[in-house]
Design a protein around this motif. Structure first.
Motif, short mmCIF file in Angstrom:
data_model
loop_
_atom_site.label_atom_id
_atom_site.label_comp_id
_atom_site.label_asym_id
_atom_site.label_seq_id
_atom_site.Cartn_x
_atom_site.Cartn_y
_atom_site.Cartn_z
N SER A 183 0.83 -1.21 0.00
CA SER A 183 0.00 0.00 0.00
C SER A 183 0.86 1.26 0.00
CB SER A 183 -0.94 0.01 1.21
OG SER A 183 -1.87 -1.04 1.14
N TYR A 184 1.97 1.23 0.76
CA TYR A 184 2.87 2.38 0.80
C TYR A 184 3.47 2.64 -0.58
CZ TYR A 184 6.77 5.39 2.17
OH TYR A 184 7.66 6.43 2.26
N LEU A 185 3.88 1.58 -1.25
CA LEU A 185 4.51 1.75 -2.56
C LEU A 185 3.52 2.23 -3.62
CD1 LEU A 185 6.84 -1.41 -2.74
CD2 LEU A 185 7.38 0.89 -1.94
N THR A 186 2.28 1.76 -3.53
CA THR A 186 1.29 2.13 -4.56
C THR A 186 0.58 3.44 -4.26
OG1 THR A 186 -0.34 0.70 -3.46
CG2 THR A 186 0.90 -0.24 -5.31
N ALA A 240 9.22 8.66 5.14
CA ALA A 240 7.76 8.70 5.23
C ALA A 240 7.28 9.98 5.92
CB ALA A 240 7.25 7.48 5.99
N ILE A 241 8.15 10.59 6.71
CA ILE A 241 7.77 11.81 7.44
C ILE A 241 8.00 13.07 6.60
CG2 ILE A 241 8.33 13.25 9.44
CD1 ILE A 241 9.00 10.68 10.97
N LEU A 242 9.15 13.13 5.89
CA LEU A 242 9.50 14.34 5.14
C LEU A 242 8.83 14.33 3.76
CD1 LEU A 242 13.31 14.59 5.99
CD2 LEU A 242 11.36 15.70 7.13
N PRO A 243 7.98 15.32 3.45
CA PRO A 243 7.28 15.37 2.16
C PRO A 243 8.22 15.41 0.95
CG PRO A 243 6.30 16.90 3.72
CD PRO A 243 7.57 16.42 4.33
N ALA A 244 9.41 16.01 1.12
CA ALA A 244 10.34 16.13 -0.01
C ALA A 244 10.86 14.78 -0.48
CB ALA A 244 11.51 17.03 0.40
N LEU A 245 10.74 13.78 0.36
CA LEU A 245 11.25 12.45 0.01
C LEU A 245 10.17 11.56 -0.59
CD1 LEU A 245 13.54 11.79 3.12
CD2 LEU A 245 14.15 12.77 0.89
N ARG A 246 8.99 12.15 -0.89
CA ARG A 246 7.90 11.41 -1.53
C ARG A 246 7.33 12.25 -2.65
NH1 ARG A 246 6.07 11.80 3.54
NH2 ARG A 246 4.12 12.74 2.85
N PRO A 247 6.71 11.62 -3.67
CA PRO A 247 6.04 12.41 -4.71
C PRO A 247 4.80 13.09 -4.14
CG PRO A 247 5.57 10.08 -5.00
CD PRO A 247 6.62 10.17 -3.93
#
Length: 593
Positions: A53-56, A116-123
């Protein structure tokens, strides 16, 4: 030289300073080991139970890529134990290997939690019906580094913690009432209990509170597991490593090859034995000669070229003892049985991918306001496994013992066979459940609405999840018992690594099978057995039945391997003063018991 290494209780345990000291190991060490295992399993399962779920949903990876990423990680995590076992058995010992590997795993979990906490590390999050932005290379790099560190950490933990716990029980001691087969049941029960908490509480937090907290809790649990495990240091039985077991195996093969042209002697008692140089690797007993694979026996034939003098240690690359030859034979005999567990893992791997995707499309509401997270569906597998372990330990063994006379009720080979049969039923049932799910989707016109809930209860999935749990309680524990019991005593970390290697290959086979089916089932109109975006248009039941057929063929193969298998014969040293047949007497025992 590795032959001179000491595989004995470490010196610090022998130094009693004139005071009587309680024996090391035993039941008193179990709270520390099981507490470590519970925290570690809570971390591992909480880390991965809902990772699809995290990956998708967070990194927006396509379903097949996300599924393959997880199975590849699972495969790598189960392959690295070979490295960890080599380090533990060769020079580091199991305790320190577990400790440092846990720290490496901790770093990987911390890195993923930060991402998972920092928005810059996720799309960025998806907006409405817009096409979601997939994670970029830098963001995926952090994910892969974290997964790699996790795989390396697992490599040191998995092969050692099981063997380290079993090492705490001395079955040659007549006062020792706890048997290792009971320990394996307890071990798996603790793993299951921790997994149960992970797939309920942690998955709920990840889905409804946030991924930062949902991954942060298992990260803290991992930290506590290290502290707990180290806290029991003075109570453990510590065995010094005996040198690389792989080197000994290669030495036997080389010696046998060098003497390949010799004629085999008819009397096996003439083969070379030397209890003194084998002592560090045969504390529990000497392996006795078996007639199978007699070409390897040539490594133990003494010739003039060996130039062997009284009291001299031979060149191990030219001459091996019978015990060392039998070590290699034991490993070779274990191979076919060990490999038979691969396809069960392939079937089991679908729980974290396609089973979960089925659950996400179904009605999972228990009340109007509460629904079970899809990632928590494996709770039914865990409950079934725990219930089966309790039933097996408290009821089944006692009944079976009356018929077989075996202390463990049935052999681990019989236990594995029962698990294989149940796993076949599980994937067969899964195919029919998928047909039912899609028929309801057709009835309600939802074939082309993959994000709309299909009005069919999640309860339809309980049989396939539960059957896999029952199969695991039989097959996986039996598989682990088999590797530990039948391996040479100086190679038990390595043997446990072979258990995890079978899991590794099973995950890779799952990846290969998904990739092949996805590629060759694709049609010009875009349809596919395993579609990326619309499970309702797929033929997932065909995929399940392919696995069912493969498992049925594997069962036939396993039955043949089990029929011809030769159990490891051991001559056990009796050095106990009480209740012993006689000091230093040798008694031939069957590992089958």
């Amino acid at each position: 030289m590795e032959e001179q290494s000491k595989n004995t209780i470490s010196e610090e345990e022998k130094q009693l300073h004139g005071k009587r000291s309680r024996p090391k190991g035993g039941l008193i060490t179990m709270p520390f080991i099981f507490a470590n295992e519970i925290c570690e399993k809570l971390a591992v399962v909480g880390f991965h139970a809902n990772m699809i779920s995290y990956l998708t949903t967070q990194l927006h990876l396509p379903l097949t890529k996300a599924a393959n990423t997880l199975t590849n990680f699972g495969g790598t995590s189960s392959l690295t134990p070979l490295l960890g076992a080599f380090i533990a058995d060769s020079f580091a010992g199991r305790f320190w290997t577990i400790t440092f590997a846990s720290i490496i795993y901790q770093i990987g979990m911390t890195l993923l939690t930060i991402s998972a906490i920092l928005p810059a590390l996720r799309p960025p999050p998806c907006k409405g019906e817009e096409v979601c932005v997939v994670a970029n290379t830098a963001q995926l790099s952090i994910l892969y580094i974290a997964l790699l560190l996790g795989a390396l950490g697992s490599g040191g933990i998995r092969p050692c913690v099981v063997a380290f716990g079993a090492d705490q029980f001395d079955e040659s001691d007549p006062k020792q009432t706890t048997k290792t087969w009971k320990y394996f049941n307890w071990y798996y029960f603790c793993m299951g209990a921790a997994a149960l908490v992970a797939v309920t509480v942690l998955v709920y937090i990840q889905d409804n509170v946030g991924w930062g907290l949902g991954l942060g809790i298992p990260t803290v649990a991992m930290f506590l597991s290290v502290i707990t495990f180290v806290g029991g240091f003075k109570l453990y039985r510590h065995f010094d490593p005996s040198g690389s077991p792989f080197t000994r195996l290669i030495q036997v093969a080389v010696a046998a090859f060098r003497k390949r042209k010799l004629r085999m002697i008819s009397d096996p008692t003439l083969l070379y034995t030397n209890d003194e140089i084998d002592a560090p690797i045969s504390l529990d007993g000497i392996l006795t000669h078996t007639k199978h694979m007699s070409f390897l026996d040539k490594a133990a034939i003494v010739t003039e070229r060996d130039n062997l003098k009284p009291g001299q240690v031979p060149n191990p690359w030219r001459l091996s003892t019978v015990h060392r030859v039998e070590e290699l034979k034991s490993v070779i005999r274990m191979g076919p049985i060990g490999a038979s567990g691969i396809l069960l893992i392939t079937a089991y791997a679908q729980q974290g991918t396609f089973f979960l995707q089925q659950a996400k499309t179904m009605n999972r509401h228990l009340t109007k306001s509460f629904q079970i997270p899809a990632g928590s569906m494996s709770v039914f597998t865990t409950v079934a496994m725990l219930s089966t372990i309790v039933f097996y330990d408290r009821v089944f063994v006692k009944i079976a013992r009356k018929f077989t006379g075996l202390d463990r009720g049935i052999t681990f080979l019989h236990r594995m066979g029962i698990g294989f049969v149940i796993s076949i039923i599980a994937t067969l049932v899964a195919g029919f459940v998928e047909i039912k799910r899609k028929s309801v989707a057709i009835e309600h016109g939802l074939l082309d609405k993959p994000h709309t809930m299909v009005p069919i209860s999640f309860l339809w999935l309980i049989p396939q999840y539960s059957l896999h749990g029952v199969a695991e309680a039989f097959m996986s524990i039996g598989h682990m018992e088999f590797f530990y019991d039948q391996a040479p005593e100086s190679m038990r970390s390595t043997a446990t690594a072979l258990f995890w290697m079978a899991i590794s290959i099973g995950n890779y086979v799952s990846t290969l099978l998904v990739t092949v089916v996805h590629k060759f089932s694709a049609k010009p109109d875009g349809s596919n057995w395993l579609p990326d975006n619309n499970l309702n248009r797929g033929k997932l039941e065909y995929f399940y039945w392919v696995i069912t057929v493969l498992q049925a063929v594997n069962l036939v193969y396993y039955l043949w391997c089990a029929k011809i298998y030769t159990y490891k014969p051991v001559q056990v040293h009796h050095n106990k003063e009480d209740n012993s047949p006689g000091k230093n007497e040798l008694q031939l025992l069957s590992s089958k018991k």
